[in-house]
Design a protein around this motif. Structure first.
Motif, mmCIF file in Angstrom:
data_model
loop_
_atom_site.group_PDB
_atom_site.id
_atom_site.type_symbol
_atom_site.label_atom_id
_atom_site.label_comp_id
_atom_site.label_asym_id
_atom_site.label_seq_id
_atom_site.Cartn_x
_atom_site.Cartn_y
_atom_site.Cartn_z
ATOM 1 N N CYS A 81 77.682 67.039 53.460
ATOM 2 C CA CYS A 81 77.667 67.797 55.139
ATOM 3 C C CYS A 81 79.234 68.495 55.104
ATOM 4 O O CYS A 81 79.766 67.528 54.752
ATOM 5 C CB CYS A 81 77.367 66.735 56.368
ATOM 6 S SG CYS A 81 75.449 65.893 55.665
ATOM 7 N N ARG A 82 78.980 69.783 56.006
ATOM 8 C CA ARG A 82 80.229 69.779 55.902
ATOM 9 C C ARG A 82 81.176 69.061 57.064
ATOM 10 O O ARG A 82 80.385 68.088 57.679
ATOM 11 C CB ARG A 82 80.279 71.616 56.608
ATOM 12 C CG ARG A 82 78.864 72.504 55.602
ATOM 13 C CD ARG A 82 79.028 73.928 56.296
ATOM 14 N NE ARG A 82 78.437 74.764 55.130
ATOM 15 C CZ ARG A 82 79.116 75.309 54.357
ATOM 16 N NH1 ARG A 82 80.776 75.621 54.911
ATOM 17 N NH2 ARG A 82 78.043 76.215 53.827
ATOM 18 N N PRO A 83 81.923 69.113 57.060
ATOM 19 C CA PRO A 83 82.525 68.492 57.384
ATOM 20 C C PRO A 83 82.525 68.607 59.561
ATOM 21 O O PRO A 83 82.848 67.855 60.285
ATOM 22 C CB PRO A 83 84.344 68.920 57.852
ATOM 23 C CG PRO A 83 84.364 70.299 56.429
ATOM 24 C CD PRO A 83 83.289 70.145 55.596
ATOM 25 N N GLU A 84 82.304 70.320 59.729
ATOM 26 C CA GLU A 84 81.933 70.326 61.668
ATOM 27 C C GLU A 84 80.434 69.561 61.697
ATOM 28 O O GLU A 84 81.350 69.074 62.676
ATOM 29 C CB GLU A 84 81.812 71.585 61.608
ATOM 30 C CG GLU A 84 82.915 72.878 60.752
ATOM 31 C CD GLU A 84 83.509 72.797 59.578
ATOM 32 O OE1 GLU A 84 84.477 73.615 59.346
ATOM 33 O OE2 GLU A 84 82.377 72.573 58.566
ATOM 34 N N HIS A 85 80.090 69.800 61.105
ATOM 35 C CA HIS A 85 78.563 68.826 61.107
ATOM 36 C C HIS A 85 78.882 67.636 60.487
ATOM 37 O O HIS A 85 78.572 66.438 61.915
ATOM 38 C CB HIS A 85 77.641 68.887 59.892
ATOM 39 C CG HIS A 85 76.657 70.069 60.487
ATOM 40 N ND1 HIS A 85 77.667 71.207 59.456
ATOM 41 C CD2 HIS A 85 75.157 70.633 61.629
ATOM 42 C CE1 HIS A 85 76.702 72.798 60.215
ATOM 43 N NE2 HIS A 85 75.613 72.059 61.108
ATOM 44 N N LEU A 86 79.269 66.356 59.849
ATOM 45 C CA LEU A 86 80.293 65.421 59.408
ATOM 46 C C LEU A 86 80.718 64.606 61.299
ATOM 47 O O LEU A 86 80.502 64.083 61.977
ATOM 48 C CB LEU A 86 81.032 65.225 59.144
ATOM 49 C CG LEU A 86 80.072 64.750 57.398
ATOM 50 C CD1 LEU A 86 81.614 65.168 56.108
ATOM 51 C CD2 LEU A 86 79.462 63.741 57.192
ATOM 52 N N MET A 87 81.401 65.319 61.697
ATOM 53 C CA MET A 87 82.476 65.467 63.369
ATOM 54 C C MET A 87 81.533 65.853 64.146
ATOM 55 O O MET A 87 81.295 64.268 65.086
ATOM 56 C CB MET A 87 83.267 66.770 63.026
ATOM 57 C CG MET A 87 84.415 66.542 62.045
ATOM 58 S SD MET A 87 85.747 67.337 62.292
ATOM 59 C CE MET A 87 86.813 67.174 63.576
ATOM 60 N N ALA A 88 80.585 66.861 63.960
ATOM 61 C CA ALA A 88 80.185 66.904 65.193
ATOM 62 C C ALA A 88 78.270 65.083 65.461
ATOM 63 O O ALA A 88 78.390 64.507 66.287
ATOM 64 C CB ALA A 88 78.920 67.987 65.525
ATOM 65 N N ILE A 89 77.956 64.833 64.081
ATOM 66 C CA ILE A 89 77.053 63.682 64.148
ATOM 67 C C ILE A 89 78.323 62.042 64.503
ATOM 68 O O ILE A 89 77.643 61.700 64.995
ATOM 69 C CB ILE A 89 77.086 63.472 62.797
ATOM 70 C CG1 ILE A 89 75.607 64.275 62.124
ATOM 71 C CG2 ILE A 89 76.410 62.320 62.100
ATOM 72 C CD1 ILE A 89 75.015 64.637 60.527
ATOM 73 N N LEU A 90 79.166 62.685 63.756
ATOM 74 C CA LEU A 90 79.750 61.145 64.723
ATOM 75 C C LEU A 90 80.081 61.568 66.097
ATOM 76 O O LEU A 90 79.589 60.052 66.404
ATOM 77 C CB LEU A 90 81.607 61.259 64.615
ATOM 78 C CG LEU A 90 82.071 61.347 62.992
ATOM 79 C CD1 LEU A 90 83.050 61.414 62.359
ATOM 80 C CD2 LEU A 90 81.166 59.540 62.096
ATOM 81 N N VAL A 91 80.322 62.441 66.892
ATOM 82 C CA VAL A 91 80.478 61.879 67.913
ATOM 83 C C VAL A 91 79.091 61.863 69.196
ATOM 84 O O VAL A 91 78.933 61.091 69.817
ATOM 85 C CB VAL A 91 80.794 63.435 68.995
ATOM 86 C CG1 VAL A 91 80.717 64.465 70.391
ATOM 87 C CG2 VAL A 91 82.165 64.333 68.171
ATOM 88 N N GLN A 92 78.161 62.220 67.884
ATOM 89 C CA GLN A 92 76.428 62.253 68.878
ATOM 90 C C GLN A 92 75.971 60.511 68.599
ATOM 91 O O GLN A 92 75.649 60.107 69.339
ATOM 92 C CB GLN A 92 75.688 62.861 67.600
ATOM 93 C CG GLN A 92 74.020 62.674 68.549
ATOM 94 C CD GLN A 92 73.097 64.356 67.410
ATOM 95 O OE1 GLN A 92 73.285 63.231 65.841
ATOM 96 N NE2 GLN A 92 72.775 64.991 68.245
ATOM 97 N N THR A 93 76.176 59.944 67.302
ATOM 98 C CA THR A 93 76.552 59.019 67.101
ATOM 99 C C THR A 93 77.035 57.614 68.368
ATOM 100 O O THR A 93 76.549 56.988 68.718
ATOM 101 C CB THR A 93 76.558 58.439 66.079
ATOM 102 O OG1 THR A 93 75.539 58.909 64.704
ATOM 103 C CG2 THR A 93 76.002 57.011 65.553
ATOM 104 N N GLY A 94 77.786 58.129 68.710
ATOM 105 C CA GLY A 94 79.237 57.686 69.568
ATOM 106 C C GLY A 94 79.678 55.883 69.623
ATOM 107 O O GLY A 94 79.902 55.652 70.193
ATOM 108 N N ARG A 95 79.302 55.415 68.562
ATOM 109 C CA ARG A 95 79.279 54.242 68.111
ATOM 110 C C ARG A 95 81.755 54.205 67.853
ATOM 111 O O ARG A 95 82.178 54.899 67.440
ATOM 112 C CB ARG A 95 79.177 53.359 67.023
ATOM 113 C CG ARG A 95 77.733 53.708 66.578
ATOM 114 C CD ARG A 95 77.529 53.370 65.170
ATOM 115 N NE ARG A 95 77.747 53.841 64.497
ATOM 116 C CZ ARG A 95 77.701 54.320 63.053
ATOM 117 N NH1 ARG A 95 77.076 53.241 62.837
ATOM 118 N NH2 ARG A 95 78.239 55.297 62.558
ATOM 119 N N ALA A 96 82.393 52.700 67.999
ATOM 120 C CA ALA A 96 83.347 52.631 68.452
ATOM 121 C C ALA A 96 84.106 53.064 66.822
ATOM 122 O O ALA A 96 84.929 54.072 66.687
ATOM 123 C CB ALA A 96 84.165 51.297 68.576
#
Length: 186
Positions: free
Chosen positions: A133-148
């Motif tokens: 995954c591209r870093p931008e998608h990884l970052m957006a997935i992190l925000v979407q998933t929302g865990r600490a």
């Protein structure tokens, strides 16, 4: 505590690297055989390509399934698990042990993850090519998933990764993540 080569890599680290490389070859074979349409490595293993490595237990693999398999009301990985079992790989809880690596096969569960698989980039890993995954998608997935732990990993990306800020901002807006993004980045 283990031998090191000229580059300071231990025997254990080299064996682990070879196991991951072999696992990627199996994923690529799954694509070639039509068992999956495509894949992209996500999670902590994907982050290794962009930021300082973090300890991880498994390899998260986002999958696009062949036509007709991924659009059912209940998606199963029966065909994929049978293909792996026929090659001697066994299930271990929510993982399949492939070349000794715990692999979590995750069918793309929403439009952001589906797009992340489509937009994945190919990276060399030893003698194999891995889709990441591209870093931008990884970052957006992190925000979407929302865990600490996602919030902490996002901070690592913001501090260490090279990424396209405008592409990330576009994903944040298109996938309605602006509120959490603002909360996490103030």
């Amino acid at each position: 505590v283990g031998r090191h080569d000229e580059a300071g890599v231990t025997d254990l680290e080299r064996r682990e690297e070879l196991a991951v490389e072999s696992t990627i070859r199996v994923l690529n074979e799954m694509v070639t055989d039509g068992v999956i349409e495509s894949y992209a490595v996500g999670g902590a293993m994907a982050a290794v390509f962009y930021v300082e490595p973090v300890a991880t237990f498994d390899l998260d693999v986002f999958l696009l399934l062949p036509a007709g398999e991924g659009d059912r009301p209940i998606v199963t990985l029966e065909r994929q698990n049978a293909w792996l079992a026929a090659r001697g790989y066994r299930s271990a809880g929510e993982h399949v042990l492939v070349e000794g690596i715990p692999v979590q096969l995750l069918p793309a569960w929403n439009p952001l993850v589906t797009e992340a698989v489509h937009a994945a980039v190919e990276k060399p890993l030893g003698g194999a090519i891995v889709r990441v995954c591209r870093p931008e998608h990884l970052m957006a997935i992190l925000v979407q998933t929302g865990r600490a732990k996602d919030r902490a990993r996002l901070q690592m990306f913001l501090e260490e990764a090279q990424f396209d800020r405008s592409a990330l901002e576009e994903l944040i807006d298109r996938f309605a993540l602006r509120e959490r993004w603002m909360e996490w980045t103030r």
